[in-house]
Design an enzyme around this catalytic site. Structure first.
Site, PDB file in Angstrom:
ATOM      1  N   HIS A 243       0.713  -1.121  -0.040  1.00  0.00           N
ATOM      2  CA  HIS A 243      -0.074  -0.135   0.109  1.00  0.00           C
ATOM      3  C   HIS A 243       0.842   1.097   0.143  1.00  0.00           C
ATOM      4  O   HIS A 243       0.440   2.415  -0.512  1.00  0.00           O
ATOM      5  CB  HIS A 243      -1.134  -0.048   1.077  1.00  0.00           C
ATOM      6  CG  HIS A 243      -2.065  -0.703   0.735  1.00  0.00           C
ATOM      7  ND1 HIS A 243      -2.243  -2.257   0.888  1.00  0.00           N
ATOM      8  CD2 HIS A 243      -3.377  -0.614   0.003  1.00  0.00           C
ATOM      9  CE1 HIS A 243      -3.289  -2.680   0.486  1.00  0.00           C
ATOM     10  NE2 HIS A 243      -4.066  -1.694  -0.012  1.00  0.00           N
TER      11      HIS A 243
ATOM     12  N   CYS B  24      -9.970  -1.260 -11.398  1.00  0.00           N
ATOM     13  CA  CYS B  24      -9.401   0.118 -10.546  1.00  0.00           C
ATOM     14  C   CYS B  24      -8.126  -0.590  -9.891  1.00  0.00           C
ATOM     15  O   CYS B  24      -7.479   0.133  -8.909  1.00  0.00           O
ATOM     16  CB  CYS B  24     -10.431   0.603  -9.284  1.00  0.00           C
ATOM     17  SG  CYS B  24     -10.762  -0.832  -8.468  1.00  0.00           S
TER      18      CYS B  24
ATOM     19  N   ASP C 181      -5.383  -7.590  -6.070  1.00  0.00           N
ATOM     20  CA  ASP C 181      -5.755  -8.740  -5.385  1.00  0.00           C
ATOM     21  C   ASP C 181      -6.153 -10.146  -6.361  1.00  0.00           C
ATOM     22  O   ASP C 181      -5.593 -11.123  -5.928  1.00  0.00           O
ATOM     23  CB  ASP C 181      -6.966  -8.453  -4.452  1.00  0.00           C
ATOM     24  CG  ASP C 181      -6.334  -8.004  -3.132  1.00  0.00           C
ATOM     25  OD1 ASP C 181      -5.533  -8.351  -2.682  1.00  0.00           O
ATOM     26  OD2 ASP C 181      -6.902  -6.843  -2.677  1.00  0.00           O
TER      27      ASP C 181
ATOM     28  N   GLU D 233     -12.161  -9.316  -7.219  1.00  0.00           N
ATOM     29  CA  GLU D 233     -10.675  -9.580  -6.823  1.00  0.00           C
ATOM     30  C   GLU D 233     -10.334 -10.866  -6.226  1.00  0.00           C
ATOM     31  O   GLU D 233      -9.062 -11.031  -5.902  1.00  0.00           O
ATOM     32  CB  GLU D 233     -10.320  -8.397  -6.002  1.00  0.00           C
ATOM     33  CG  GLU D 233     -11.165  -7.939  -5.080  1.00  0.00           C
ATOM     34  CD  GLU D 233     -10.738  -6.576  -4.110  1.00  0.00           C
ATOM     35  OE1 GLU D 233      -9.700  -6.044  -4.143  1.00  0.00           O
ATOM     36  OE2 GLU D 233     -11.458  -6.384  -3.238  1.00  0.00           O
TER      37      GLU D 233
HETATM   38  C1  PEP Z   1      -7.300  -4.426  -5.729  1.00  0.00           C
HETATM   39  O1  PEP Z   1      -7.034  -5.145  -5.372  1.00  0.00           O
HETATM   40  O2  PEP Z   1      -6.864  -4.460  -7.000  1.00  0.00           O
HETATM   41  C2  PEP Z   1      -7.597  -2.980  -5.344  1.00  0.00           C
HETATM   42  C3  PEP Z   1      -7.871  -2.044  -6.080  1.00  0.00           C
HETATM   43  O3  PEP Z   1      -7.693  -2.892  -4.037  1.00  0.00           O
HETATM   44  P1  PEP Z   1      -6.391  -2.801  -3.027  1.00  0.00           P
HETATM   45  O4  PEP Z   1      -5.407  -2.377  -3.666  1.00  0.00           O
HETATM   46  O5  PEP Z   1      -6.970  -1.603  -2.018  1.00  0.00           O
HETATM   47  O6  PEP Z   1      -6.496  -4.046  -2.204  1.00  0.00           O
HETATM   48 MG    MG Z   2      -8.013  -5.121  -3.203  1.00  0.00          MG
END
Ligand code: PEP
Ligand code: MG
Length: 766
Positions: free
Chosen positions: A366, A678, A631, A607
């Site tokens: 993150h 996304c 994910d 995901e």
């Molecule tokens: C993903 O998993 O692609 C996503 C957009 O969520 P995060 O990266 O916050 O897990």
């Molecule tokens: Mg995710």
């Protein structure tokens, strides 16, 4: 056996430098195996030779002098074959090579094992004996295990450049070479700046060694910490006095005695007198004590090692919080540390942060996602980087190639300065696209939305012409608090987002914690956090958290009506139905309270593989579907998105991932729901043509990527993208797929606009 192994590895780990580490290895291995000789040869990439680096049993004069090319002698043979060589009479072997300076003629038996780290042979560990006898299987297994464990220690020492120093003790120092470390790209771009080493709170292992501000000041810091810890221990002991048996009470006395121990305190003070700062002095002394106790045979004394460490951490905690004056960040700071956290980013004053280097983590951590959102060049997973020694040093990071340069020539610096200038020019050119529509040459429209989390993202996104928010990570405002935010606080935060983008839609994801996203005030300890309690699983188990959040979102949308609610980590329709019930309940409650709000659109994230195969069923329950490719890639490929060791295997262009993306798109279209993506793939300009051709209507990305993706879309035809998609879908190799798209973009004259030329050249600097 295991005890001996552990003892050796622990001792080697606490060695201050490569020389002492190697000396400990040869001494302890020779002793443990009762052999006459133990030696370490390391591969020196500069001279392309194995060099005898340490020995016990051979003549010390031979160290640094005995050198063998890759296929020379028995050592070379072990290196080439990458497996142990066990001989009862080595001189009889056709490959045997005699070096008179070693005095090894008296030794007959030979066992050599390669030291391998991540498929690379770093060197060879050798034991020898006078008798003509083969080492038995147990001995061979011991040496193989030893060598596997030592590889990590050696790679770290090698990274500090010590091999070169040790190899040529008599030679005058060579002109400084460019020295680079490889990690993975966390966020593209080049940064040149001064390193500020970040210390994880009270982590003894990441305290850097540096000069103190003054002997008396540092001694005082240490002394105050000792007094505070002593008081804490007394208080704790007193509180529990009536609940503990006398022998348990005595534990507190052990701690107090340790603090009273003149030796520990005086050693810390003596290092401070040598110029070290208090934290560095404490860390070194504690580690020495810990190591000393941890190798003891007596289990009671061995346990004291844990006590010593615990004590060290308590003292360090006081020292770190006692440090009232804020960190002085240079104007061009590159944050460097074992693990850089989002909070650390937040602490750097605006405009100063140039780059980030994190030893742990990968491009999907993150912190890397945040860095991309902020447009900060970032390198993740730089294993072996001697980061503790970089504080205040000027360094270069190449976020395109995942490289960190810790020492460099003026020529290299000039090269990177030119890239920085070129990039600024590119940004100015792409800026002109801001108000132009995102459509292909044959008029196929695509929506480019943004991912947000911080308010800073919002301003940047609007500036770049974003048409909506495809993912607002609500956990970000949760992460920067020390308790759950109240409904009112959340409402205020959400309203800022909704207002900034109104009338454009803002997709708010319900709290997605767990996995690697931890809230300090809601700790979750699990063996497999990514397969555990995360995302929707937590919020459905805690309806009170979910309801407060959804109500806050709805109230915040009053008069704006641009809210969309998105559910993370969905694995089946049951979860969606349950969440829907709660969302409807929240809606009626909010209306009853007198708010005039419209029921927001609700969507799910795809995901996990289970959701891929239920896209149609899920789509029937909601208004939109958004693919979380970060994910999804992790779960389809079974590759932890944060693990640097397997980062090479994390490939969003893997045919299995692409097949899943295509299937989701086809199924979503059959159910006539809005489809977006996304994950980070959406912001990769290389992926834009294939996502377009698959039928994704909305790409939601960090705002920094937006101009480049728009540039790609505006310069291709939809029909061209479809033809390209058809070509790559028959390939079974991620690398081939990626380079096929790259080549197609290059032939179309687009590639140079999305990647600076000099960035490509930097790959050739070795
Ligand atoms: C993903 O998993 O692609 C996503 C957009 O969520 P995060 O990266 O916050 O897990
Ligand atoms: Mg995710």
């Amino acid at each position: 056996m295991l005890k001996t192994l552990r003892g050796i590895v622990q001792e080697v780990n606490t060695a201050g430098d490569l020389k002492s580490a190697l000396d400990i290895i040869v001494h302890r291995v020779r002793e443990a195996m009762t052999t006459q000789v133990c030696s370490v040869y390391l591969w020196d990439p500069d001279s392309s030779q194995y060099v005898l680096m340490a020995t016990e049993g051979l003549k010390q004069d031979a160290i640094g002098r005995v050198r063998l090319s890759s296929a020379q002698g028995l050592v070379g043979l072990v290196g080439v074959r990458e497996e142990p060589l066990n001989l009862d009479d080595a001189p009889q072997h056709p490959k045997y090579q005699y070096f008179p300076e070693t005095g090894e003629e008296q030794f007959h038996s030979f066992l050599g094992v390669p030291i391998v780290h991540h498929r690379r042979v770093l060197g060879v560990l050798v034991v020898q004996q006078r008798d003509r006898r083969r080492f038995d299987e147990g001995e061979e297994a011991f040496l193989v295990t030893m060598s596997a464990q030592l590889a990590g220690v050696i790679i770290h020492a090698e990274a500090t450049g010590k091999i070169n120093e040790l190899n040529q003790p008599d030679k005058p120092s060579k002109p400084r070479k460019d020295q680079q470390f490889k990690g993975v790209s966390g966020s593209p771009g080049i940064a040149i700046g001064h390193a500020a080493v970040m210390i994880r709170s009270a982590d003894l292992d990441s305290v850097p060694s540096k000069k103190g501000t003054g002997v008396e000041i540092e001694k005082d810091i240490f002394q105050k910490a000792v007094l505070a810890v002593r008081q804490d221990i007394r208080n704790a002991g007193a509180k529990l006095a009536d609940q503990l048996r006398p022998e348990e009470q005595a534990l507190f006395d052990v701690y107090l005695n340790m603090l009273d121990d003149e030796a520990l305190g005086s050693e810390v003070n003596s290092l401070i007198e040598d110029g070290e700062w208090a934290q560095g002095a404490l860390s070194r002394v504690i580690k020495q004590y810990e190591q000393h106790f941890s190798v003891m045979d007596d289990p009671y004394l061995r346990e004291r090692a844990t006590d010593i460490r615990d004590m060290g951490i308590r003292l360090l905690e006081y020292m770190q919080s006692a440090k009232v004056e804020p960190i002085e960040y240079p104007s061009d700071v590159i944050l460097v540390g074992e693990e850089i956290t989002p909070t650390m980013l937040a602490e750097v004053p605006k405009g100063k942060l140039q780059g980030i280097v994190s030893v742990e983590g990968s491009s999907n951590s993150h912190v890397a996602i945040l860095a991309r959102a902020m447009g900060i060049p970032t390198i993740m997973g730089v294993q072996g980087l001697p980061y503790a020694k970089l504080d205040g040093k000027k360094i270069i990071i190449d976020g395109y190639r995942g490289k960190v340069f810790t020492h460099f020539s003026d020529k290299l610096l000039g090269h990177f300065q030119a890239i920085v200038e070129e990039e600024k020019e590119l940004v100015r050119e792409l800026d002109t696209l801001k108000n132009l529509p995102c459509e292909t040459k044959d008029n196929h429209r695509m929506k480019l939305w943004v991912n947000t989390g911080l308010m800073a993202d919002v301003f940047r996104s609007l500036d770049r012409g974003a048409e909506g928010v495809g993912l607002y990570r609500t956990e970000v405002p949760f992460m920067i608090k020390d308790r759950f935010p109240t409904e009112k606080e959340q409402m205020h935060t959400y309203r800022e987002q909704l207002k900034a983008f109104a009338p454009s839609p803002v997709t708010m994801r319900t709290l997605d914690i767990g996995g690697d996203k931890e809230l300090s005030y809601f700790p979750i300890k699990e063996d497999n956090p990514f397969l555990g309690w995360r995302g929707i699983r937590i919020t459905l188990d805690h309806p009170e958290i979910f309801l407060v959040q959804v109500r806050a979102m709805m109230k915040a949308s009053e008069g704006l009506n641009n809210l969309r609610i998105m559910l993370p980590m969905i694995t089946g329709t049951g979860e969606v139905e349950e969440a829907m019930r709660l969302i409807h309940r929240a809606f009626y409650e909010v209306c009853e309270e007198g708010f005039h709000v419209a029921m927001p659109e609700v969507g799910v994230m795809i995901e996990v593989p289970a959701a891929v195969y239920q896209t149609r069923e899920l789509a029937q329950l909601v208004d939109f579907i958004s693919v979380g490719s970060n994910d999804l890639t992790q779960y389809i490929l079974a590759v932890d998105r944060n693990n640097a060791r397997v980062a090479d295997l994390y490939h969003s262009y893997h045919p299995a991932v692409l097949q899943a993306l295509k299937k989701i798109a086809e199924d979503a279209h059959m159910e006539d729901v809005t489809l977006s993506i996304c994950g980070e793939l959406a912001g990769d300009p290389i992926a834009a043509p294939i996502l377009l051709a698959m039928g994704y209507e909305i790409l939601s990305m960090n705002s920094a990527s937006l101009p480049k993706v728009k540039y790609v879309v505006r310069n291709i035809k939809y029909s061209w993208a479809q033809e390209l998609l058809a070509r790559i879908m028959i390939s079974d190799c991620p690398e081939v797929i990626y380079s096929t798209i790259e080549l197609a973009l290059e032939e179309a004259g687009i590639l140079s606009f999305i990647r600076p030329q000099a960035g490509i050249m930097s790959n050739q600097i070795n």
